[in-house]
Design an enzyme around this catalytic site. Structure first.
Site, PDB file in Angstrom:
ATOM      1  N   LYS A  36      -5.823 -17.861  -3.199  1.00  0.00           N
ATOM      2  CA  LYS A  36      -6.740 -18.554  -2.279  1.00  0.00           C
ATOM      3  C   LYS A  36      -8.204 -18.311  -2.656  1.00  0.00           C
ATOM      4  O   LYS A  36      -9.090 -18.990  -2.155  1.00  0.00           O
ATOM      5  CB  LYS A  36      -6.464 -18.028  -0.855  1.00  0.00           C
ATOM      6  CG  LYS A  36      -7.222 -18.691   0.244  1.00  0.00           C
ATOM      7  CD  LYS A  36      -6.800 -18.070   1.586  1.00  0.00           C
ATOM      8  CE  LYS A  36      -7.686 -18.523   2.725  1.00  0.00           C
ATOM      9  NZ  LYS A  36      -7.331 -17.831   3.987  1.00  0.00           N
ATOM     10  N   SER A  87      -5.899  -6.444   1.543  1.00  0.00           N
ATOM     11  CA  SER A  87      -5.502  -5.147   0.990  1.00  0.00           C
ATOM     12  C   SER A  87      -6.346  -3.964   1.465  1.00  0.00           C
ATOM     13  O   SER A  87      -6.018  -2.826   1.127  1.00  0.00           O
ATOM     14  CB  SER A  87      -5.562  -5.215  -0.539  1.00  0.00           C
ATOM     15  OG  SER A  87      -6.917  -5.327  -0.959  1.00  0.00           O
ATOM     16  N   ASP A 132       2.776   2.388  -0.728  1.00  0.00           N
ATOM     17  CA  ASP A 132       3.339   3.638  -0.180  1.00  0.00           C
ATOM     18  C   ASP A 132       2.910   3.872   1.273  1.00  0.00           C
ATOM     19  O   ASP A 132       3.488   4.700   1.975  1.00  0.00           O
ATOM     20  CB  ASP A 132       2.954   4.841  -1.052  1.00  0.00           C
ATOM     21  CG  ASP A 132       1.451   5.068  -1.184  1.00  0.00           C
ATOM     22  OD1 ASP A 132       0.666   4.255  -0.643  1.00  0.00           O
ATOM     23  OD2 ASP A 132       1.058   6.053  -1.829  1.00  0.00           O
ATOM     24  N   GLU A 133       1.873   3.124   1.727  1.00  0.00           N
ATOM     25  CA  GLU A 133       1.353   3.375   3.081  1.00  0.00           C
ATOM     26  C   GLU A 133       2.362   3.014   4.170  1.00  0.00           C
ATOM     27  O   GLU A 133       2.215   3.436   5.313  1.00  0.00           O
ATOM     28  CB  GLU A 133       0.034   2.623   3.287  1.00  0.00           C
ATOM     29  CG  GLU A 133      -1.028   3.077   2.310  1.00  0.00           C
ATOM     30  CD  GLU A 133      -2.445   2.706   2.718  1.00  0.00           C
ATOM     31  OE1 GLU A 133      -2.657   2.307   3.865  1.00  0.00           O
ATOM     32  OE2 GLU A 133      -3.339   2.833   1.864  1.00  0.00           O
ATOM     33  N   TYR A 156      -3.192  -2.428   8.456  1.00  0.00           N
ATOM     34  CA  TYR A 156      -2.806  -2.858   7.101  1.00  0.00           C
ATOM     35  C   TYR A 156      -1.373  -2.439   6.785  1.00  0.00           C
ATOM     36  O   TYR A 156      -0.539  -3.263   6.394  1.00  0.00           O
ATOM     37  CB  TYR A 156      -3.765  -2.261   6.058  1.00  0.00           C
ATOM     38  CG  TYR A 156      -3.226  -2.324   4.635  1.00  0.00           C
ATOM     39  CD1 TYR A 156      -3.106  -3.540   3.963  1.00  0.00           C
ATOM     40  CD2 TYR A 156      -2.820  -1.153   3.966  1.00  0.00           C
ATOM     41  CE1 TYR A 156      -2.592  -3.593   2.669  1.00  0.00           C
ATOM     42  CE2 TYR A 156      -2.309  -1.199   2.678  1.00  0.00           C
ATOM     43  CZ  TYR A 156      -2.201  -2.419   2.035  1.00  0.00           C
ATOM     44  OH  TYR A 156      -1.693  -2.485   0.749  1.00  0.00           O
ATOM     45  N   LYS A 160       2.071  -4.654   6.061  1.00  0.00           N
ATOM     46  CA  LYS A 160       2.856  -4.562   4.818  1.00  0.00           C
ATOM     47  C   LYS A 160       4.296  -4.139   5.142  1.00  0.00           C
ATOM     48  O   LYS A 160       5.251  -4.645   4.552  1.00  0.00           O
ATOM     49  CB  LYS A 160       2.222  -3.572   3.833  1.00  0.00           C
ATOM     50  CG  LYS A 160       0.913  -4.021   3.210  1.00  0.00           C
ATOM     51  CD  LYS A 160       1.025  -5.263   2.340  1.00  0.00           C
ATOM     52  CE  LYS A 160       1.726  -5.024   1.021  1.00  0.00           C
ATOM     53  NZ  LYS A 160       1.679  -6.231   0.139  1.00  0.00           N
TER      54      LYS A 160
END
Ligand code: NAD
Ligand code: DAU
Length: 348
Positions: A36, A87, A132-133, A156, A160
């Site tokens: 985008k 992100s 990994d979060e 965030y 995810k």
């Protein structure tokens, strides 16, 4: 062309390294980069492969259902490598809805299109690139394994985690062939300068304060972005459908130690007096809900698919600093723009 591959978010930091790798390593694949071009997307990242026969850029939004369906019809994709996302954790604290839209709704829009287009067809693969979060935060000890229960703590990571759950649900419910990887913090060329490492490099160059959140004691596990792109290549080609692979370099750093190391490298490169840049370090209000520590156990990826990081951290960091010093225009174009206000009023 032997395969038609859709890579989403290919104009961003990690996506651009993945696109470059696939275009250069697989001349028989046609690589379509769908992006985008939000504040984080930058076609300058891909200047060197522009014009190659096996590469095409498509500007578009992964949330635009009819458009995504039309791409699947037109290009008959064999594989999707999905990186497009919002992100940045700090932005997610200010504007969570943007993260729900792109990371959740955008991912489900892609999954739906793939499910419908690939019904009854063999040899397809939907690869979802995650973080990994999703596993939450560690204390002083232990590692994230593929079996660690999800416990996301920021908007965030919640977005995810939600997208990861949808990917698995599409495999379980509709038999969509999927694979997921969860990677630790990346660093390297083309890293957007709102993130810690390029922000520190830029501020040292400009002799501006270096903001360190809280006491600087939070720990992150750093991996060179080109090693992440190598891992994505290996998992896309050799991973098992339905599996999750953790990606990381066993490379934990306290933020303050990393910032000091960067100050030392930069002082040397810029010919400044030893210790000069450390004087710029400024402790600021902590990030809300700041996860204390991330640490990835990437043993499964090593044992099952033979991937290991290729670079030591000090070497990677030096390469990164050199890249920024040799690409001052790239950095200047971004920092002179209004990227901080992107989404400012849209979702409040
Ligand atoms: P980035 O912010 O640098 O790039 C994201 C890209 O996605 C940009 O080019 C942007 O224009 C594009 N994009 C955003 N919304 C879009 C939309 N609605 N439609 C189409 N394109 C859109 O991000 P990054 O750091 O390169 O991360 C890429 C992926 O890897 C993300 O899914 C992220 O969650 C994941 N990840 C990142 C890290 C890291 O350390 N950066 C670590 C693990 C996983
Ligand atoms: O772990 C993987 C994740 O790493 C990715 O999924 C995310 O997309 C990526 O942005 C990254 O998230 P972090 O929040 O860890 O990265 P960031 O660079 O924003 O911050 C790294 C650490 O540095 C974190 O502990 C917060 C701290 N920090 C950050 C900034 C921007 C500071 O102390 N000062 C700062 O100015």
């Amino acid at each position: 062309m032997s395969k038609s591959i859709l890579i989403t978010g290919g104009a961003g930091f990690i996506g651009s390294h993945v696109v470059r790798r696939f275009v250069n390593e697989y001349p028989n694949y046609k690589v379509y980069n769908l992006d985008k071009l939000t504040y984080a997307g930058n076609l300058e990242n891909l200047k060197d492969i522009e014009g190659k026969d096996n590469y095409e850029f498509i500007k578009g939004d992964i949330c635009d259902g009819p458009f995504i369906v039309s791409l699947f019809e037109k290009y008959d994709f064999d594989g999707v490598i999905h990186l497009a996302a919002e992100s940045h954790v700090d932005r997610s604290i200010k504007n969570p809805m943007a993260f729900v839209e792109t990371n959740v709704i955008g991912t489900v829009t892609l999954l739906n299109a793939a499910k419908n287009a690939w019904q009854g067809k063999e040899g397809k693969r939907f690869y979802h690139v995650s973080t990994d979060e999703v596993y939450g935060a560690l204390g002083e000890e232990g590692f994230f394994l593929e079996t660690t229960p999800y416990d996301p703590k920021s908007p965030y990571s919640a977005s995810k985690a939600s997208s990861d759950h949808f990917v698995r649900a599409y495999q379980n419910t509709y038999g969509l062939p999927v694979v997921i990887s969860n990677c630790s913090n990346n660093y390297g060329p083309n890293h957007f300068p709102e993130k810690l490492i390029p922000l520190v490099i830029n501020n040292i160059q400009q002799k501006k304060p270096i903001p360190v959140y809280g006491k600087g004691e939070n720990v992150r596990d750093w991996l060179y972005v080109i090693d992440h792109a190598r891992a994505i290549d290996v998992i896309f080609h050799k991973g098992e459908n339905g599996e999750t692979y953790n990606i990381g370099g066993f490379n934990e750093w306290k933020n303050i130690d990393l910032v000091r190391l960067l100050c030392n490298i930069m002082d040397e490169k810029l010919g400044r007096a030893a210790g000069e840049s450390e004087g710029l370090i400024t402790y600021v209000t902590d990030r809300a809900g700041h996860d204390l520590r991330y640490a990835i156990d990437a043993t499964k990826l090593k044992n099952e698919l033979g991937w290991e990081p290729s670079l030591q951290f000090e070497e990677g960091l030096e390469k990164t600093v050199d890249w920024y010093l040799n690409n001052k225009e790239w950095l200047e174009d971004i920092v002179s723009g209004d990227y901080q206000n992107y989404y400012k009023d849209q979702y409040q």
